[in-house]
Design a protein around this motif. Structure first.
Motif, mmCIF file in Angstrom:
data_model
loop_
_atom_site.group_PDB
_atom_site.id
_atom_site.type_symbol
_atom_site.label_atom_id
_atom_site.label_comp_id
_atom_site.label_asym_id
_atom_site.label_seq_id
_atom_site.Cartn_x
_atom_site.Cartn_y
_atom_site.Cartn_z
ATOM 1 N N SER A 242 44.638 34.524 21.035
ATOM 2 C CA SER A 242 44.526 33.897 22.348
ATOM 3 C C SER A 242 43.806 34.754 23.376
ATOM 4 N N GLU A 243 43.933 36.067 23.290
ATOM 5 C CA GLU A 243 43.389 36.937 24.331
ATOM 6 C C GLU A 243 42.079 37.624 23.974
ATOM 7 N N ILE A 244 41.873 37.945 22.726
ATOM 8 C CA ILE A 244 40.733 38.781 22.356
ATOM 9 C C ILE A 244 39.711 38.051 21.493
ATOM 10 N N ALA A 245 40.153 37.258 20.544
ATOM 11 C CA ALA A 245 39.218 36.617 19.628
ATOM 12 C C ALA A 245 38.146 35.863 20.399
ATOM 13 N N ASN A 246 36.925 36.003 19.942
ATOM 14 C CA ASN A 246 35.763 35.349 20.526
ATOM 15 C C ASN A 246 35.577 35.734 21.992
ATOM 16 N N LEU A 247 35.393 37.019 22.217
ATOM 17 C CA LEU A 247 35.190 37.514 23.582
ATOM 18 C C LEU A 247 33.958 36.928 24.249
ATOM 19 N N GLU A 248 33.012 36.428 23.454
ATOM 20 C CA GLU A 248 31.839 35.786 24.029
ATOM 21 C C GLU A 248 32.269 34.643 24.951
ATOM 22 N N LYS A 249 33.329 33.945 24.571
ATOM 23 C CA LYS A 249 33.798 32.806 25.365
ATOM 24 C C LYS A 249 34.917 33.192 26.320
ATOM 25 N N ASN A 250 35.396 34.418 26.231
ATOM 26 C CA ASN A 250 36.544 34.824 27.030
ATOM 27 C C ASN A 250 36.175 36.013 27.918
ATOM 28 N N ASP A 251 35.218 35.768 28.828
ATOM 29 C CA ASP A 251 34.719 36.847 29.682
ATOM 30 C C ASP A 251 35.794 37.461 30.564
ATOM 31 N N GLU A 252 36.733 36.685 31.031
ATOM 32 C CA GLU A 252 37.752 37.241 31.938
ATOM 33 C C GLU A 252 38.623 38.280 31.229
ATOM 34 N N THR A 253 39.022 37.996 30.004
ATOM 35 C CA THR A 253 39.805 38.966 29.245
ATOM 36 C C THR A 253 38.970 40.199 28.950
ATOM 37 N N PHE A 254 37.698 39.978 28.594
ATOM 38 C CA PHE A 254 36.821 41.116 28.324
ATOM 39 C C PHE A 254 36.664 41.975 29.575
ATOM 40 N N LYS A 255 36.493 41.351 30.724
ATOM 41 C CA LYS A 255 36.344 42.100 31.977
ATOM 42 C C LYS A 255 37.610 42.900 32.294
ATOM 43 N N LYS A 256 38.770 42.350 32.007
ATOM 44 C CA LYS A 256 40.026 43.089 32.207
ATOM 45 C C LYS A 256 40.089 44.296 31.280
ATOM 46 N N LEU A 257 39.693 44.099 30.022
ATOM 47 C CA LEU A 257 39.673 45.197 29.059
ATOM 48 C C LEU A 257 38.687 46.272 29.500
ATOM 49 N N LEU A 258 37.517 45.858 29.922
ATOM 50 C CA LEU A 258 36.490 46.787 30.392
ATOM 51 C C LEU A 258 36.958 47.566 31.614
ATOM 52 N N ALA A 259 37.529 46.875 32.588
ATOM 53 C CA ALA A 259 38.025 47.537 33.804
ATOM 54 C C ALA A 259 39.136 48.534 33.475
ATOM 55 N N THR A 260 39.997 48.180 32.542
ATOM 56 C CA THR A 260 41.088 49.075 32.144
ATOM 57 C C THR A 260 40.537 50.337 31.477
ATOM 58 N N LEU A 261 39.579 50.162 30.568
ATOM 59 C CA LEU A 261 38.991 51.335 29.916
ATOM 60 C C LEU A 261 38.270 52.236 30.912
ATOM 61 N N ILE A 262 37.522 51.650 31.821
ATOM 62 C CA ILE A 262 36.820 52.461 32.825
ATOM 63 C C ILE A 262 37.819 53.234 33.670
ATOM 64 N N LYS A 263 38.901 52.586 34.072
ATOM 65 C CA LYS A 263 39.927 53.272 34.871
ATOM 66 C C LYS A 263 40.537 54.427 34.075
ATOM 67 N N ARG A 264 40.858 54.171 32.803
ATOM 68 C CA ARG A 264 41.478 55.227 31.981
ATOM 69 C C ARG A 264 40.511 56.379 31.742
ATOM 70 N N TYR A 265 39.242 56.051 31.438
ATOM 71 C CA TYR A 265 38.248 57.099 31.165
ATOM 72 C C TYR A 265 37.922 57.902 32.419
ATOM 73 N N TRP A 266 37.565 57.230 33.486
ATOM 74 C CA TRP A 266 37.009 57.904 34.655
ATOM 75 C C TRP A 266 38.014 58.122 35.773
ATOM 76 N N GLY A 267 38.958 57.213 35.938
ATOM 77 C CA GLY A 267 39.975 57.393 36.965
ATOM 78 C C GLY A 267 41.083 58.324 36.517
ATOM 79 N N ASP A 268 41.591 58.074 35.314
ATOM 80 C CA ASP A 268 42.696 58.883 34.780
ATOM 81 C C ASP A 268 42.197 60.086 33.982
#
Length: 141
Positions: free
Chosen positions: A26-52
């Motif tokens: 429901s959340e990850i499969a076919n990220l091409e069609k699920n941009d909002e979930t992908f954007k949340k994943l991307l924002a989380t990784l950026i925060k963990r990498y660069w913020g934390d």
């Protein structure tokens, strides 16, 4: 809360993986069609990498991706598909969004080296399939 992925290492050094199948579907499969979930994943990784400052997470994720490719039935095709998807899809489509978040953590996104990409006309004429060639880097933009 759903469990997308867990990696376990026991006291003997044995590894195991677990995920919630429904969450993945429901959340990850076919990220091409699920941009909002992908954007949340991307924002989380950026925060963990660069913020934390948890850059080491990237190594773990990369090793999982490499192991995934090697474990597939067609590892070379798997890597080619991943590379193509990244170069001509995900990075281009989400680069501005990612850059806007990275700038919050002080990254200078204007200095990213981007590839020069061209169509391989020989492959196109012989197969009808456009091949792409990376000619190097445009340098810092």
């Amino acid at each position: 809360m759903k469990k997308l992925l867990e990696v376990f290492i026991d006291d003997q050094g044995n590894l195991d993986l677990a995920c919630d199948k429904e969450a993945v579907i429901s959340e990850i499969a076919n990220l091409e069609k699920n941009d909002e979930t992908f954007k949340k994943l991307l924002a989380t990784l950026i925060k963990r990498y660069w913020g934390d400052k948890e850059i080491w997470l990237s190594s773990v994720i990369r090793e999982l991706a490499i192991a995934d490719a090697c474990a597939s039935a067609q590892p070379y095709e798997s890597v080619e598909e991943y590379w193509s998807m990244m170069m001509f899809g995900f990075i281009q489509r989400h680069e501005k969004y990612a850059d806007s978040i990275k700038r919050q953590y002080g990254l200078k996104t204007t200095k990213v080296s981007k590839p020069l990409i061209g169509i391989n006309n020989t492959l196109l004429s012989e197969t009808g399939i456009p091949g792409f060639t990376v000619f190097g880097s445009k340098g810092k933009n």
